[in-house]
Motif scaffolding. Structure first.
Motif, PDB file in Angstrom:
ATOM      1  N   ASN A  51       0.830  -1.204   0.000  1.00 49.38           N
ATOM      2  CA  ASN A  51       0.000   0.000   0.000  1.00 49.38           C
ATOM      3  C   ASN A  51       0.876   1.271   0.000  1.00 49.38           C
ATOM      4  O   ASN A  51       1.035   1.960   0.990  1.00 49.38           O
ATOM      5  CB  ASN A  51      -0.897  -0.044   1.255  1.00 49.38           C
ATOM      6  CG  ASN A  51      -1.852   1.124   1.397  1.00 49.38           C
ATOM      7  OD1 ASN A  51      -2.212   1.496   2.507  1.00 49.38           O
ATOM      8  ND2 ASN A  51      -2.258   1.743   0.305  1.00 49.38           N
ATOM      9  N   LYS A  52       1.447   1.579  -1.184  1.00 40.19           N
ATOM     10  CA  LYS A  52       2.398   2.689  -1.276  1.00 40.19           C
ATOM     11  C   LYS A  52       1.762   4.025  -0.924  1.00 40.19           C
ATOM     12  O   LYS A  52       2.421   4.937  -0.431  1.00 40.19           O
ATOM     13  CB  LYS A  52       3.025   2.742  -2.667  1.00 40.19           C
ATOM     14  CG  LYS A  52       2.072   3.053  -3.793  1.00 40.19           C
ATOM     15  CD  LYS A  52       2.724   2.839  -5.165  1.00 40.19           C
ATOM     16  CE  LYS A  52       2.509   1.429  -5.636  1.00 40.19           C
ATOM     17  NZ  LYS A  52       3.164   1.106  -6.905  1.00 40.19           N
ATOM     18  N   GLU A  53       0.431   4.144  -1.173  1.00 43.10           N
ATOM     19  CA  GLU A  53      -0.230   5.425  -0.896  1.00 43.10           C
ATOM     20  C   GLU A  53      -0.107   5.805   0.582  1.00 43.10           C
ATOM     21  O   GLU A  53      -0.004   6.986   0.918  1.00 43.10           O
ATOM     22  CB  GLU A  53      -1.707   5.368  -1.298  1.00 43.10           C
ATOM     23  CG  GLU A  53      -1.947   5.165  -2.808  1.00 43.10           C
ATOM     24  CD  GLU A  53      -2.056   3.694  -3.211  1.00 43.10           C
ATOM     25  OE1 GLU A  53      -1.702   2.810  -2.402  1.00 43.10           O
ATOM     26  OE2 GLU A  53      -2.499   3.427  -4.356  1.00 43.10           O
ATOM     27  N   ILE A  95       6.962  -4.504  -0.831  1.00 45.52           N
ATOM     28  CA  ILE A  95       6.389  -5.475  -1.773  1.00 45.52           C
ATOM     29  C   ILE A  95       6.427  -4.926  -3.197  1.00 45.52           C
ATOM     30  O   ILE A  95       6.571  -5.674  -4.158  1.00 45.52           O
ATOM     31  CB  ILE A  95       4.925  -5.809  -1.368  1.00 45.52           C
ATOM     32  CG1 ILE A  95       4.901  -6.540  -0.026  1.00 45.52           C
ATOM     33  CG2 ILE A  95       4.204  -6.619  -2.444  1.00 45.52           C
ATOM     34  CD1 ILE A  95       5.593  -7.877  -0.009  1.00 45.52           C
ATOM     35  N   ASP A  96       6.308  -3.618  -3.325  1.00 45.52           N
ATOM     36  CA  ASP A  96       6.404  -2.999  -4.650  1.00 45.52           C
ATOM     37  C   ASP A  96       7.663  -3.573  -5.313  1.00 45.52           C
ATOM     38  O   ASP A  96       8.741  -3.581  -4.698  1.00 45.52           O
ATOM     39  CB  ASP A  96       6.534  -1.469  -4.477  1.00 45.52           C
ATOM     40  CG  ASP A  96       5.746  -0.725  -5.524  1.00 45.52           C
ATOM     41  OD1 ASP A  96       5.382  -1.342  -6.546  1.00 45.52           O
ATOM     42  OD2 ASP A  96       5.494   0.480  -5.319  1.00 45.52           O
ATOM     43  N   SER A  97       7.539  -4.062  -6.548  1.00 49.07           N
ATOM     44  CA  SER A  97       8.638  -4.845  -7.128  1.00 49.07           C
ATOM     45  C   SER A  97       9.932  -4.041  -7.218  1.00 49.07           C
ATOM     46  O   SER A  97      11.022  -4.578  -6.990  1.00 49.07           O
ATOM     47  CB  SER A  97       8.239  -5.358  -8.512  1.00 49.07           C
ATOM     48  OG  SER A  97       7.874  -4.282  -9.333  1.00 49.07           O
ATOM     49  N   GLU A  98       9.819  -2.728  -7.502  1.00 54.58           N
ATOM     50  CA  GLU A  98      11.014  -1.892  -7.638  1.00 54.58           C
ATOM     51  C   GLU A  98      11.740  -1.766  -6.296  1.00 54.58           C
ATOM     52  O   GLU A  98      12.958  -1.882  -6.218  1.00 54.58           O
ATOM     53  CB  GLU A  98      10.639  -0.489  -8.125  1.00 54.58           C
ATOM     54  CG  GLU A  98      10.015  -0.444  -9.511  1.00 54.58           C
ATOM     55  CD  GLU A  98       8.561  -0.889  -9.557  1.00 54.58           C
ATOM     56  OE1 GLU A  98       7.984  -1.187  -8.481  1.00 54.58           O
ATOM     57  OE2 GLU A  98       7.990  -0.958 -10.656  1.00 54.58           O
ATOM     58  N   HIS A  99      10.971  -1.494  -5.255  1.00 52.70           N
ATOM     59  CA  HIS A  99      11.555  -1.272  -3.933  1.00 52.70           C
ATOM     60  C   HIS A  99      12.049  -2.580  -3.336  1.00 52.70           C
ATOM     61  O   HIS A  99      13.046  -2.612  -2.625  1.00 52.70           O
ATOM     62  CB  HIS A  99      10.535  -0.578  -3.036  1.00 52.70           C
ATOM     63  CG  HIS A  99      10.005   0.662  -3.693  1.00 52.70           C
ATOM     64  ND1 HIS A  99       9.121   0.593  -4.751  1.00 52.70           N
ATOM     65  CD2 HIS A  99      10.279   1.975  -3.511  1.00 52.70           C
ATOM     66  CE1 HIS A  99       8.875   1.819  -5.179  1.00 52.70           C
ATOM     67  NE2 HIS A  99       9.561   2.673  -4.438  1.00 52.70           N
ATOM     68  N   VAL A 147       2.013   8.271 -12.940  1.00 50.26           N
ATOM     69  CA  VAL A 147       1.878   8.738 -11.544  1.00 50.26           C
ATOM     70  C   VAL A 147       2.371   7.634 -10.611  1.00 50.26           C
ATOM     71  O   VAL A 147       2.965   7.898  -9.564  1.00 50.26           O
ATOM     72  CB  VAL A 147       0.420   9.126 -11.223  1.00 50.26           C
ATOM     73  CG1 VAL A 147       0.225   9.312  -9.720  1.00 50.26           C
ATOM     74  CG2 VAL A 147       0.044  10.410 -11.955  1.00 50.26           C
ATOM     75  N   ASN A 148       2.166   6.376 -11.018  1.00 52.79           N
ATOM     76  CA  ASN A 148       2.674   5.271 -10.193  1.00 52.79           C
ATOM     77  C   ASN A 148       4.163   5.451  -9.926  1.00 52.79           C
ATOM     78  O   ASN A 148       4.631   5.222  -8.817  1.00 52.79           O
ATOM     79  CB  ASN A 148       2.408   3.935 -10.886  1.00 52.79           C
ATOM     80  CG  ASN A 148       2.836   2.754 -10.027  1.00 52.79           C
ATOM     81  OD1 ASN A 148       2.482   2.680  -8.857  1.00 52.79           O
ATOM     82  ND2 ASN A 148       3.608   1.841 -10.586  1.00 52.79           N
ATOM     83  N   LYS A 149       4.910   5.895 -10.938  1.00 50.08           N
ATOM     84  CA  LYS A 149       6.352   6.053 -10.740  1.00 50.08           C
ATOM     85  C   LYS A 149       6.636   7.273  -9.863  1.00 50.08           C
ATOM     86  O   LYS A 149       7.611   7.284  -9.110  1.00 50.08           O
ATOM     87  CB  LYS A 149       7.056   6.154 -12.091  1.00 50.08           C
ATOM     88  CG  LYS A 149       8.391   5.468 -12.182  1.00 50.08           C
ATOM     89  CD  LYS A 149       8.499   4.062 -11.594  1.00 50.08           C
ATOM     90  CE  LYS A 149       7.575   3.053 -12.201  1.00 50.08           C
ATOM     91  NZ  LYS A 149       7.786   1.671 -11.658  1.00 50.08           N
ATOM     92  N   GLY A 150       5.784   8.289  -9.935  1.00 46.89           N
ATOM     93  CA  GLY A 150       5.922   9.427  -9.019  1.00 46.89           C
ATOM     94  C   GLY A 150       5.683   8.980  -7.580  1.00 46.89           C
ATOM     95  O   GLY A 150       6.441   9.343  -6.665  1.00 46.89           O
ATOM     96  N   LEU A 151       4.631   8.182  -7.376  1.00 51.99           N
ATOM     97  CA  LEU A 151       4.358   7.654  -6.027  1.00 51.99           C
ATOM     98  C   LEU A 151       5.532   6.794  -5.559  1.00 51.99           C
ATOM     99  O   LEU A 151       5.951   6.855  -4.404  1.00 51.99           O
ATOM    100  CB  LEU A 151       3.068   6.811  -6.039  1.00 51.99           C
ATOM    101  CG  LEU A 151       1.762   7.552  -6.358  1.00 51.99           C
ATOM    102  CD1 LEU A 151       0.615   6.556  -6.577  1.00 51.99           C
ATOM    103  CD2 LEU A 151       1.383   8.516  -5.225  1.00 51.99           C
ATOM    104  N   GLU A 152       6.091   6.021  -6.490  1.00 51.52           N
ATOM    105  CA  GLU A 152       7.194   5.118  -6.117  1.00 51.52           C
ATOM    106  C   GLU A 152       8.475   5.882  -5.807  1.00 51.52           C
ATOM    107  O   GLU A 152       9.269   5.451  -4.969  1.00 51.52           O
ATOM    108  CB  GLU A 152       7.441   4.108  -7.242  1.00 51.52           C
ATOM    109  CG  GLU A 152       6.302   3.109  -7.338  1.00 51.52           C
ATOM    110  CD  GLU A 152       6.527   1.993  -8.338  1.00 51.52           C
ATOM    111  OE1 GLU A 152       5.682   1.085  -8.388  1.00 51.52           O
ATOM    112  OE2 GLU A 152       7.531   2.025  -9.069  1.00 51.52           O
ATOM    113  N   LEU A 153       8.684   6.996  -6.493  1.00 52.37           N
ATOM    114  CA  LEU A 153       9.853   7.823  -6.187  1.00 52.37           C
ATOM    115  C   LEU A 153       9.749   8.317  -4.741  1.00 52.37           C
ATOM    116  O   LEU A 153      10.697   8.246  -3.959  1.00 52.37           O
ATOM    117  CB  LEU A 153       9.897   8.987  -7.180  1.00 52.37           C
ATOM    118  CG  LEU A 153      11.094   9.913  -7.159  1.00 52.37           C
ATOM    119  CD1 LEU A 153      11.283  10.510  -8.541  1.00 52.37           C
ATOM    120  CD2 LEU A 153      10.965  11.026  -6.151  1.00 52.37           C
TER     121      LEU A 153
HETATM  122 MG    MG Z   1       5.903  -0.970  -8.666  1.00 50.35          MG
END
Ligand code: MG
Ligand code: NAD
Length: 394
Positions: free
Chosen positions: A126-128, A151-155, A226-232
């Motif tokens: 839940n990145k939000e 859990i986010d694959s990048e992180h 925006v997903n990548k903005g949230l992930e940043l």
């Molecule tokens: Mg991701």
């Protein structure tokens, strides 16, 4: 390994279902304390049959009543609870070791924070929640001793490539030679679409992600970047790095899940087939490893791997995310809130695709909100930003 007790918040979603598939690979290793969902009682019933949790939580009372009746008719012992307080209880119960935080959006903040405050191993999808209350959340985890596993694959990839201490934190000591993080992004379904054509795309097209099967909200976020903005923003909080040390590269094959760069010129990357069961199994078993059910990557068959910088003109959603993190204060929270309202309106057919970043930009400009210092501040700012975003809708 000792049997672990687990709560899955958002069990009926894409991440929740993948988590249960991983658990099914390891019978006897995990005990399910609670499964939760907003309203899908039919799927939750099937999951209760298969995993016999102590509790099932539904946010909607009618769905809870249906599930209660169905479980009783089958003689199953799972107790059905409803409402937000029940979510907080099952996320923080003393017998729970790990909490999979897989509710989508701001609705996940309170239960995810409850797990962090209670010192759980928090498996964070839940990145939000982190974008809304990053400092508060990471502070709560440090204070309670909670381990936060991305859990986010990048992180998750970055976590695997960094020196991590026993508390699950990036051991960023002097001399560790860290220089920057590179988040990869598939580019979404419209990576090659002309700007003008983006105005006409439908929710179905936006949700048809080329490499990943995900919930509708994150699929739209991937299409807008925006997903990548949230992930940043997520990466800055998880690894305590400034936004200037986080770069984004488009990598259409989604094979390299992200990279860490070191001063000596080394780049460490994690590679794998695009299947969320890999990061889920990694986090469930950490610091050990276990099978996930995902086939190993066949490098001889992997397509030519490409990397290119993102187009911030066609996809301003990413630029706005970076600017929000650089501005700090309430800006990341406003970015997230405006996006949630705009995406819901897009999915409901109320606004076009290009209105999503436009609404975020407007709300970021209009909202003059002080930096939130407490959870109450976060909730108040979030409500104000959502109200401003609502006013941008037709
Ligand atoms: Mg991701
Ligand atoms: P989804 O829409 O498939 O599932 C969401 C889950 O949350 C469902 O179980 C739903 O019942 C529950 N839920 C939704 N609103 C709720 C509310 N108001 N109250 C209580 N429960 C509610 O979403 P998803 O794709 O599984 O994503 C979940 C989270 O994981 C998101 O934050 C997303 O960004 C993140 N994530 C997902 C993926 C992926 O591959 N799906 C990858 C990385 C990160």
């Amino acid at each position: 390994m000792q049997k672990q007790t687990l709560t899955i918040l958002g069990a009926t979603g894409s991440i929740g279902i993948s988590t249960l598939r991983v658990l099914a690979e390891h019978p006897g290793r995990y005990r399910v304390h609670a499964l939760t969902a907003q309203r899908n009682d039919a799927l939750l019933l099937q999951q209760c049959r298969a995993f016999t949790p102590r509790y099932a939580v539904l946010s909607e009372a009618q769905a809870a009543a249906r599930l209660r009746a169905a479980l009783a008719a089958e003689g199953l012992a799972t107790e059905v609870l409803e409402g937000v307080d029940a979510l907080l209880d099952v996320a923080s119960a003393p017998e729970v070791d790990s909490v999979m935080a897989a509710i989508v959006g701001g609705a996940g903040l309170l239960p995810t924070l409850a797990a962090a405050r209670a010192g759980k191993k928090v498996l964070l999808a839940n990145k939000e929640a982190l974008v809304m209350a990053g400092e508060l959340f990471m502070h709560a985890a440090r204070a309670s001793g909670a381990v936060v596993l991305p859990i986010d694959s990048e992180h998750n990839a970055i976590f695997q490539c960094l020196p991590i201490d026993a508390q699950g934190r990036f051991a960023q000591q002097k001399g560790c030679g860290f220089s920057k993080l590179i988040l990869t992004a598939s580019g979404g379904p419209f990576r090659e679409q002309a700007h003008a054509a983006l105005a006409e795309v439908t929710p179905e097209q936006a949700c048809a992600h080329p490499n990943w099967v995900m919930g509708r909200k994150i699929s739209v976020d991937s299409a807008t970047l925006v997903n990548k903005g949230l992930e940043l923003i997520e990466a800055c909080h998880l690894f305590a790095v400034p936004p200037a040390k986080v770069e984004v590269l488009i990598h259409p094959q989604s094979i390299v899940h992200s990279l860490v760069c070191y001063d000596d010129g080394s780049m460490l990357a994690q590679l794998g087939n695009p299947d969320m069961r890999t990061p889920i199994a990694y986090a469930l078993a950490w610091p050990e490893r276990m099978t996930s059910g995902v086939a190993p990557l066949d490098l001889t068959q992997a397509a030519n791997l490409q990397f290119q910088p993102p187009d911030l003109v066609r996809f301003p959603g990413l630029r706005l995310g970076r600017e929000a993190m650089q501005a700090g204060g309430a800006a990341p929270l406003i970015y997230n809130a405006a996006n949630e309202i705009a995406v819901a309106a897009f999915l409901a057919g109320q606004v076009g695709f290009l209105r999503i970043p436009a609404i975020i930009a407007t709300v970021l400009e209009q909202a003059a909100l002080p930096a939130p210092r407490s959870l109450e501040d976060v909730l108040r700012c979030d409500a104000e930003a959502r109200a401003l975003a609502q006013r941008c809708l037709p």
